[in-house]
Design a protein around this motif. Sequence first.
Motif, PDB file in Angstrom:
ATOM      1  N   LEU A  98       0.820  -1.221   0.000  1.00  0.00           N
ATOM      2  CA  LEU A  98       0.000   0.000   0.000  1.00  0.00           C
ATOM      3  C   LEU A  98       0.851   1.266   0.000  1.00  0.00           C
ATOM      4  N   SER A  99       1.892   1.274   0.823  1.00  0.00           N
ATOM      5  CA  SER A  99       2.731   2.479   0.936  1.00  0.00           C
ATOM      6  C   SER A  99       3.839   2.512  -0.119  1.00  0.00           C
ATOM      7  N   ARG A 100       3.875   1.471  -0.988  1.00  0.00           N
ATOM      8  CA  ARG A 100       4.934   1.419  -2.000  1.00  0.00           C
ATOM      9  C   ARG A 100       4.346   1.324  -3.412  1.00  0.00           C
ATOM     10  N   ASN A 101       3.227   1.999  -3.603  1.00  0.00           N
ATOM     11  CA  ASN A 101       2.624   2.030  -4.937  1.00  0.00           C
ATOM     12  C   ASN A 101       3.581   2.741  -5.897  1.00  0.00           C
ATOM     13  N   PRO A 102       4.040   2.074  -6.968  1.00  0.00           N
ATOM     14  CA  PRO A 102       5.030   2.689  -7.868  1.00  0.00           C
ATOM     15  C   PRO A 102       4.518   3.937  -8.586  1.00  0.00           C
ATOM     16  N   PHE A 103       3.194   4.140  -8.563  1.00  0.00           N
ATOM     17  CA  PHE A 103       2.626   5.326  -9.198  1.00  0.00           C
ATOM     18  C   PHE A 103       2.198   6.368  -8.169  1.00  0.00           C
ATOM     19  N   GLY A 104       2.666   6.161  -6.932  1.00  0.00           N
ATOM     20  CA  GLY A 104       2.375   7.123  -5.874  1.00  0.00           C
ATOM     21  C   GLY A 104       3.626   7.889  -5.496  1.00  0.00           C
ATOM     22  N   ILE A 105       3.451   9.035  -4.828  1.00  0.00           N
ATOM     23  CA  ILE A 105       4.584   9.898  -4.466  1.00  0.00           C
ATOM     24  C   ILE A 105       5.373   9.330  -3.293  1.00  0.00           C
ATOM     25  N   ARG A 106       4.732   8.470  -2.493  1.00  0.00           N
ATOM     26  CA  ARG A 106       5.358   7.973  -1.266  1.00  0.00           C
ATOM     27  C   ARG A 106       6.643   7.190  -1.552  1.00  0.00           C
ATOM     28  N   LEU A 107       6.631   6.364  -2.617  1.00  0.00           N
ATOM     29  CA  LEU A 107       7.788   5.526  -2.908  1.00  0.00           C
ATOM     30  C   LEU A 107       9.019   6.366  -3.228  1.00  0.00           C
ATOM     31  N   ALA A 108       8.858   7.435  -4.013  1.00  0.00           N
ATOM     32  CA  ALA A 108       9.987   8.313  -4.358  1.00  0.00           C
ATOM     33  C   ALA A 108      10.550   8.975  -3.104  1.00  0.00           C
ATOM     34  N   GLN A 109       9.661   9.357  -2.183  1.00  0.00           N
ATOM     35  CA  GLN A 109      10.112   9.961  -0.928  1.00  0.00           C
ATOM     36  C   GLN A 109      10.935   8.972  -0.112  1.00  0.00           C
ATOM     37  N   ASP A 110      10.511   7.710  -0.132  1.00  0.00           N
ATOM     38  CA  ASP A 110      11.235   6.676   0.612  1.00  0.00           C
ATOM     39  C   ASP A 110      12.643   6.472   0.071  1.00  0.00           C
ATOM     40  N   TYR A 156       1.960 -18.114  -4.357  1.00  0.00           N
ATOM     41  CA  TYR A 156       2.322 -16.860  -5.017  1.00  0.00           C
ATOM     42  C   TYR A 156       3.501 -17.080  -5.970  1.00  0.00           C
ATOM     43  N   PRO A 157       3.464 -16.463  -7.146  1.00  0.00           N
ATOM     44  CA  PRO A 157       4.667 -16.501  -7.993  1.00  0.00           C
ATOM     45  C   PRO A 157       5.775 -15.749  -7.281  1.00  0.00           C
ATOM     46  N   GLN A 158       7.011 -16.231  -7.370  1.00  0.00           N
ATOM     47  CA  GLN A 158       8.075 -15.562  -6.624  1.00  0.00           C
ATOM     48  C   GLN A 158       8.531 -14.286  -7.322  1.00  0.00           C
ATOM     49  N   VAL A 159       8.552 -14.301  -8.653  1.00  0.00           N
ATOM     50  CA  VAL A 159       8.950 -13.108  -9.410  1.00  0.00           C
ATOM     51  C   VAL A 159       7.899 -12.813 -10.479  1.00  0.00           C
ATOM     52  N   ILE A 160       7.450 -11.548 -10.541  1.00  0.00           N
ATOM     53  CA  ILE A 160       6.485 -11.106 -11.548  1.00  0.00           C
ATOM     54  C   ILE A 160       7.155 -10.045 -12.414  1.00  0.00           C
ATOM     55  N   VAL A 161       6.998 -10.187 -13.730  1.00  0.00           N
ATOM     56  CA  VAL A 161       7.599  -9.239 -14.676  1.00  0.00           C
ATOM     57  C   VAL A 161       6.524  -8.260 -15.153  1.00  0.00           C
ATOM     58  N   HIS A 162       6.773  -6.958 -14.944  1.00  0.00           N
ATOM     59  CA  HIS A 162       5.863  -5.906 -15.408  1.00  0.00           C
ATOM     60  C   HIS A 162       6.470  -5.224 -16.629  1.00  0.00           C
ATOM     61  N   SER A 163       5.635  -4.849 -17.570  1.00  0.00           N
ATOM     62  CA  SER A 163       6.118  -4.099 -18.740  1.00  0.00           C
ATOM     63  C   SER A 163       5.259  -2.876 -19.037  1.00  0.00           C
ATOM     64  N   GLU A 164       3.952  -2.992 -18.773  1.00  0.00           N
ATOM     65  CA  GLU A 164       3.045  -1.882 -19.049  1.00  0.00           C
ATOM     66  C   GLU A 164       1.857  -1.954 -18.093  1.00  0.00           C
ATOM     67  N   TYR A 165       1.425  -0.791 -17.606  1.00  0.00           N
ATOM     68  CA  TYR A 165       0.286  -0.742 -16.691  1.00  0.00           C
ATOM     69  C   TYR A 165      -0.615   0.420 -17.078  1.00  0.00           C
ATOM     70  N   GLN A 166      -1.869   0.094 -17.385  1.00  0.00           N
ATOM     71  CA  GLN A 166      -2.848   1.105 -17.789  1.00  0.00           C
ATOM     72  C   GLN A 166      -2.304   2.013 -18.906  1.00  0.00           C
TER      73      GLN A 166
END
Length: 554
Positions: A98-110, A156-166
């Motif tokens: 929740l606090s590490r959403n890659p499209f949220g500002i919180r992660l960059a601050q962290d 759970y899959p151990q590693v998930i590969v992302h390439s595009e979101y929305q």
Amino acid sequence: MREVMIPNGSIAVEAEYKEQVIPDYRGNPFIESLPNLLSTQEAIEKLAFYPKFEKNERQLDNHYRIHMIDRLFQVFQPIPMTIELERKISRSIRQGYLSRNPFGIRLAQDFYRDYHKNPIGIMDNKEYYSYSLGFTLIGISGLGKTSSLNRILSLYPQVIVHSEYQNMPFSTYQVVWAKLECPHDGSIKGLLYEFFLEIDRLLGTNYYQKMMRTRATTDAMMTVMNQVARNCALGILVIDEIQHLSMAKSGGSEKMLNFFVNLVNNVGVPVVLVGTPKAVKVLQGDFRQARRGSGVGGDMIYDRIQKDEVWDLLVNSIWHYQWTRKETPLTPELSSVLYEETQGIPDLLKKVYAIAQAHAISSGKEEVTPYIIKKVAKENLKLIQPMLTALKTNNLREIIKYEDIYVGDINYTDYLTRTKESISLDLRAKEIKKKQNKMKQENLIEQKKEVLIKLVDLGVNAKKAQKIIDTILSQNQNINAEKIIEVATAKIENDRIKKQAERKKKKQKALNLLDIRTIVEQGKKDNKSAYEAIKESGYIISFEDDIFSKEVVS
């Protein structure tokens, strides 16, 4: 999910984003790419595992059956601890993201805060996470903590590969979980090396070599660990066998405390600490205060299984797997003897049952008895007999000596949130019955095929053979193929003898009807003279008969 291969040759899965029912989880690709949340029944069905078993395996030679007994250890039966653990892990992973959403500002601050933070000190978490993530699982040795964790994590899959979101570029690897085992040297530095080795194995990075080459200090490695955990979007970190950690080799209790507080509060990744009651010494002191207010509902502490419905469930789940020639039905006496000799420790239950079968087979007894269970437990559990004796006699003074099984001095109000109602025993019992019935039906079909082929080879009509097999199985479904053939051939022989006797009887009856004495006797009953009865039967021919007349004329 579609599997893909990442550059280092490891297997990952391609992200598939699912619509979320819970509003908090929407718009977060790390959460949306996870498997769906499971109901209690769905969790049971996915976690339980009952390997295939065929009754005709009991007829094989001894040396084959001895090997087959090892299949018993593949059985996995969820118990209340397992279901509660699945729920906690499921919640921890999602809450951590929740606090590490890659499209949220919180992660960059962290990332910024991590980069500029003093690597030696512990971060001030007042403005960081409002609650600590993860939990502690403490359970006696042999309870099944590690096997339960492995089964749950495998969902759970151990590693998930992302390439595009929305429709936006989003190229990243997501490590959903990582599991470490504390090294036997007992040092924190050794544990950190384990972390980097695991990430390198999953993603093909070379953090371990860098740490070794630069001879990084423990504090420097902890800082790098924080950054790596965020870089790879680590969902949850499980550290097993924490009782191996040594305060002396890790730099004292303060150093140990700082390490754990950093993991729990500052890495931003849920951490699950797993160990035996001996681990409480590692976690005692100020660490307990630092972990108050856990966001996933408290820690878990489990003692041995009591002799109740959970024990009955465990015994029933393995009793079906029996390779002795004679099938031994489960009785209250056998269940009680198993409990007495294993003291409610699941790992020992499987071992004693397996050894008892091996002994029964090799000795020619070919059945599991209370005597054999007691005998093999005494002979094969010699090293832990003092521990088991202490548990049997409930001798607290002796039990305290064994740190891996003693949980009596742990404050349950601080550590324990254990709800037996987290899973319905009836529901789990039905699931076992369902699985066993399925295996039973499969075995039945195989048996029918085997017997049918054998009877046809013996010259029996296929339809007749099928009818005979169905009749026998309707009377006793627990009968094995060899016995079915024996009963069927005996029935066919009896039917043949019976039909032969009936044919003989009919033939005799027909002959009796032609006997003059029988004809005269029957005539008396019909008020006829002997002459009349014999004449009517055709034995007397008069001169008036056409046949005789024709012969005379000719």
